[in-house]
Write an enzyme that holds these catalytic residues in place. Structure first.
Site, PDB file in Angstrom:
ATOM      1  N   HIS A 143      41.609  34.969  53.408  1.00  0.00           N
ATOM      2  CA  HIS A 143      41.341  34.044  52.332  1.00  0.00           C
ATOM      3  C   HIS A 143      41.923  32.723  52.728  1.00  0.00           C
ATOM      4  O   HIS A 143      43.164  32.605  53.013  1.00  0.00           O
ATOM      5  CB  HIS A 143      42.290  34.448  51.109  1.00  0.00           C
ATOM      6  N   TYR A 179      39.727  29.895  40.126  1.00  0.00           N
ATOM      7  CA  TYR A 179      40.262  31.275  40.514  1.00  0.00           C
ATOM      8  C   TYR A 179      40.410  31.214  42.156  1.00  0.00           C
ATOM      9  O   TYR A 179      39.618  30.669  42.802  1.00  0.00           O
ATOM     10  CB  TYR A 179      38.968  32.371  40.244  1.00  0.00           C
ATOM     11  N   ASP A 220      33.913  33.684  46.102  1.00  0.00           N
ATOM     12  CA  ASP A 220      33.976  34.566  45.157  1.00  0.00           C
ATOM     13  C   ASP A 220      33.786  33.892  43.949  1.00  0.00           C
ATOM     14  O   ASP A 220      34.749  32.947  43.351  1.00  0.00           O
ATOM     15  CB  ASP A 220      35.468  35.401  45.154  1.00  0.00           C
ATOM     16  N   HIS A 222      33.735  35.291  40.825  1.00  0.00           N
ATOM     17  CA  HIS A 222      34.553  36.136  39.952  1.00  0.00           C
ATOM     18  C   HIS A 222      33.946  36.248  38.660  1.00  0.00           C
ATOM     19  O   HIS A 222      34.567  35.998  37.557  1.00  0.00           O
ATOM     20  CB  HIS A 222      35.838  35.407  40.017  1.00  0.00           C
ATOM     21  N   GLU A 246      30.230  36.484  46.185  1.00  0.00           N
ATOM     22  CA  GLU A 246      30.731  37.697  45.620  1.00  0.00           C
ATOM     23  C   GLU A 246      30.733  37.421  44.233  1.00  0.00           C
ATOM     24  O   GLU A 246      31.104  36.544  43.580  1.00  0.00           O
ATOM     25  CB  GLU A 246      32.199  37.646  46.166  1.00  0.00           C
ATOM     26  N   GLU A 272      33.737  45.067  42.299  1.00  0.00           N
ATOM     27  CA  GLU A 272      34.931  45.166  42.249  1.00  0.00           C
ATOM     28  C   GLU A 272      35.221  45.855  40.789  1.00  0.00           C
ATOM     29  O   GLU A 272      36.367  46.456  40.647  1.00  0.00           O
ATOM     30  CB  GLU A 272      35.947  44.330  42.632  1.00  0.00           C
ATOM     31  N   ARG A 293      31.125  46.602  46.963  1.00  0.00           N
ATOM     32  CA  ARG A 293      32.438  46.280  47.012  1.00  0.00           C
ATOM     33  C   ARG A 293      33.049  46.680  45.871  1.00  0.00           C
ATOM     34  O   ARG A 293      34.029  45.950  45.493  1.00  0.00           O
ATOM     35  CB  ARG A 293      32.803  44.683  47.362  1.00  0.00           C
ATOM     36  N   HIS A 322      36.768  46.418  47.802  1.00  0.00           N
ATOM     37  CA  HIS A 322      37.953  45.676  47.382  1.00  0.00           C
ATOM     38  C   HIS A 322      39.305  45.942  48.074  1.00  0.00           C
ATOM     39  O   HIS A 322      39.489  47.075  48.089  1.00  0.00           O
ATOM     40  CB  HIS A 322      37.800  45.724  45.870  1.00  0.00           C
ATOM     41  N   ASP A 326      46.992  44.891  44.697  1.00  0.00           N
ATOM     42  CA  ASP A 326      47.213  46.077  43.861  1.00  0.00           C
ATOM     43  C   ASP A 326      46.466  47.240  44.284  1.00  0.00           C
ATOM     44  O   ASP A 326      45.877  47.973  43.469  1.00  0.00           O
ATOM     45  CB  ASP A 326      47.032  45.179  42.340  1.00  0.00           C
ATOM     46  N   GLU A 349      38.086  43.453  53.300  1.00  0.00           N
ATOM     47  CA  GLU A 349      39.187  42.488  52.688  1.00  0.00           C
ATOM     48  C   GLU A 349      40.349  42.766  53.283  1.00  0.00           C
ATOM     49  O   GLU A 349      41.179  43.856  53.119  1.00  0.00           O
ATOM     50  CB  GLU A 349      39.006  42.299  51.024  1.00  0.00           C
TER      51      GLU A 349
HETATM   52 MG    MG Z   1      36.575  39.437  43.739  1.00  0.00          MG
END
Ligand code: MG
Length: 417
Positions: A143, A179, A220, A222, A246, A272, A293, A322, A326, A349
């Site tokens: 990233h 984001y 992304d 999002h 994405e 995701e 993903r 993904h 978390d 990722e």
């Molecule tokens: Mg994403």
């Protein structure tokens, strides 16, 4: 509750099976860096033989733990852990109503733990059980994020220097929220999709002029724009030769992917938030994406993810599971097994594990030279130091600040994540 609701009939072949039996199933919650991770441990009647799986749905961790400990564990005692397919299929329908991230994550913890046990019994890593490796190590995307295009470009160049060939790029939106990037100085909380679209077009124009054409760039969305805006963004970014765009639309708007496909060749990655085959199957079989993903614990674990990978392979769709913070190191090891064994692997990722993660989870996957490296340890290869895990208890109550906060537009209206 009547007995058949807590314990379905045992399969007729159980008495003829190996003699290995499940004796205990429980969840362990730990938060080594503040994010609650949910692990399921399955114990057996064989000394030292147990399995670990990832059931992390951090926003609803206790709900997942309750499903495992109160509803699924009683159905597992006495079963042969070798019967993975039958066990997870039975558990899947054992509440009659099924699917959703809470139930699927609970299933995932058990599913991965059973694969872990199967590998330990066989003396083989899980990627060997899936047919063996298709690659030496797993290429990662990392990233890059900044307050403006210049800062993002500098970071991309640093990652290239460090050996990465794939970089996701996110940038602040002047004046508003964003984001995946730090907010620009003086920016407010409001989400402005028009300003976002202008900024992202400018970002990729700048990146291609500054970092060249060889590095693979990812962005992304999002799901934060209206579907027609997503179509236009995909068209506008086509000239910058993205590796993929994405999540351009939310799961509720998947029909709009057809509009994107009919109008441009920007590769699309999505999934995701998927929890149900009814969401991901048509996206694959109608070739509405290039990369699937999903968050593998959110669809039920390694078994459904391997089936999805195999389905995708027959339709020319690659995988890009993904892999955020978390997901426990056990979940990342499951991603690694799928990546190593999948002929249609696309990219993985990266999550940079903290030192605390490495200590709590001995065998935590290793990252070197922009790749995730497998080990030969049997099973998923990651253990859990429970005494140390207990030193990082999750917050007693979910803090409001840790809830997922959807953005709001300038007029105060909610924007889907
Ligand atoms: Mg994403």
């Amino acid at each position: 509750m009547s007995s058949h609701e807590t314990r379905p009939p045992e399969p007729p072949w159980l008495e003829e099976s190996s003699g290995v039996r499940i004796t205990g199933v429980r969840t362990i919650l730990t938060a080594p860096t503040g994010t609650t991770l949910v692990v399921v441990r399955v114990d057996t009647n064989q000394p030292g033989l147990y399995g670990l799986g990832c059931a992390t749905f951090t926003q609803r961790a206790k709900a997942v733990a309750t499903v495992v400990d109160e509803y699924l564990a009683p159905q597992l005692i006495g079963r042969d852990p070798a019967d993975i397919t039958d066990i997870v299929s039975t558990l899947h329908v054992s509440g009659y109503w099924r699917s959703g991230p809470v139930l699927n994550n609970a299933l995932s913890g058990i599913d991965m733990a059973l694969w872990d046990i199967k590998g330990k019994v066989a003396g083989l890593p899980v990627w060997q059980l899936l047919g063996g490796r298709c690659r030496t190590a797993v290429p990662l995307y990392t990233h890059a994020a900044g307050v403006d295009a210049e800062e993002v470009a500098d970071e991309v160049l640093e990652w290239i220097e460090a050996g990465y060939k794939h970089v996701r790029c996110q940038v602040a939106v002047p004046g508003g929220s964003t984001y995946g990037a730090p907010a620009a100085a003086g920016s407010g909380d409001a989400w402005d999709p028009r300003a976002y679209l202008r900024t992202v077009r400018g970002l990729f124009e700048h990146l291609r002029s500054e970092v060249g054409s060889e590095v693979e760039l990812i962005h992304d969305v999002h799901e934060r724009v209206h579907p027609t805006e997503a179509v236009r963004l995909a068209k506008d970014l086509e000239q910058y030769d993205l590796f993929y765009l994405e999540d351009p639309v939310a799961p509720e708007d998947l029909d709009w992917l057809r509009a994107i496909r009919s109008q441009c060749a920007t590769p699309i990655a999505i999934g995701e938030l998927f929890v149900n085959p009814a969401e991901y199957r048509p996206v694959v079989t109608e070739r509405l994406c290039d990369f699937i993903r999903v968050h593998i614990s959110a669809i039920g674990g390694l078994t459904p993810a391997w089936r999805l990978a195999n389905l995708a392979e027959t339709f020319g769709v690659r995988t890009a599971w993904h892999g955020p913070g978390d997901v426990s190191p056990i979940g990342h090891a499951a991603n690694l097994a799928l990546d190593l064994a999948g002929p249609n692997f696309g990219i993985q990722e990266q999550h940079l594990f903290a030192e605390q993660h490495r200590e709590v989870f001995p065998g935590c996957p290793e990252i070197r030279d922009g790749h995730l490296w497998p080990s030969d340890a049997p099973g998923l290869g990651v253990d859990l130091d429970e005494a140390l895990a207990a030193k990082f208890p999750p917050a007693a109550k979910a803090e409001p600040g840790r809830a997922w906060r959807p953005p709001r537009r300038g007029d105060g209206a909610l924007q889907r994540p």
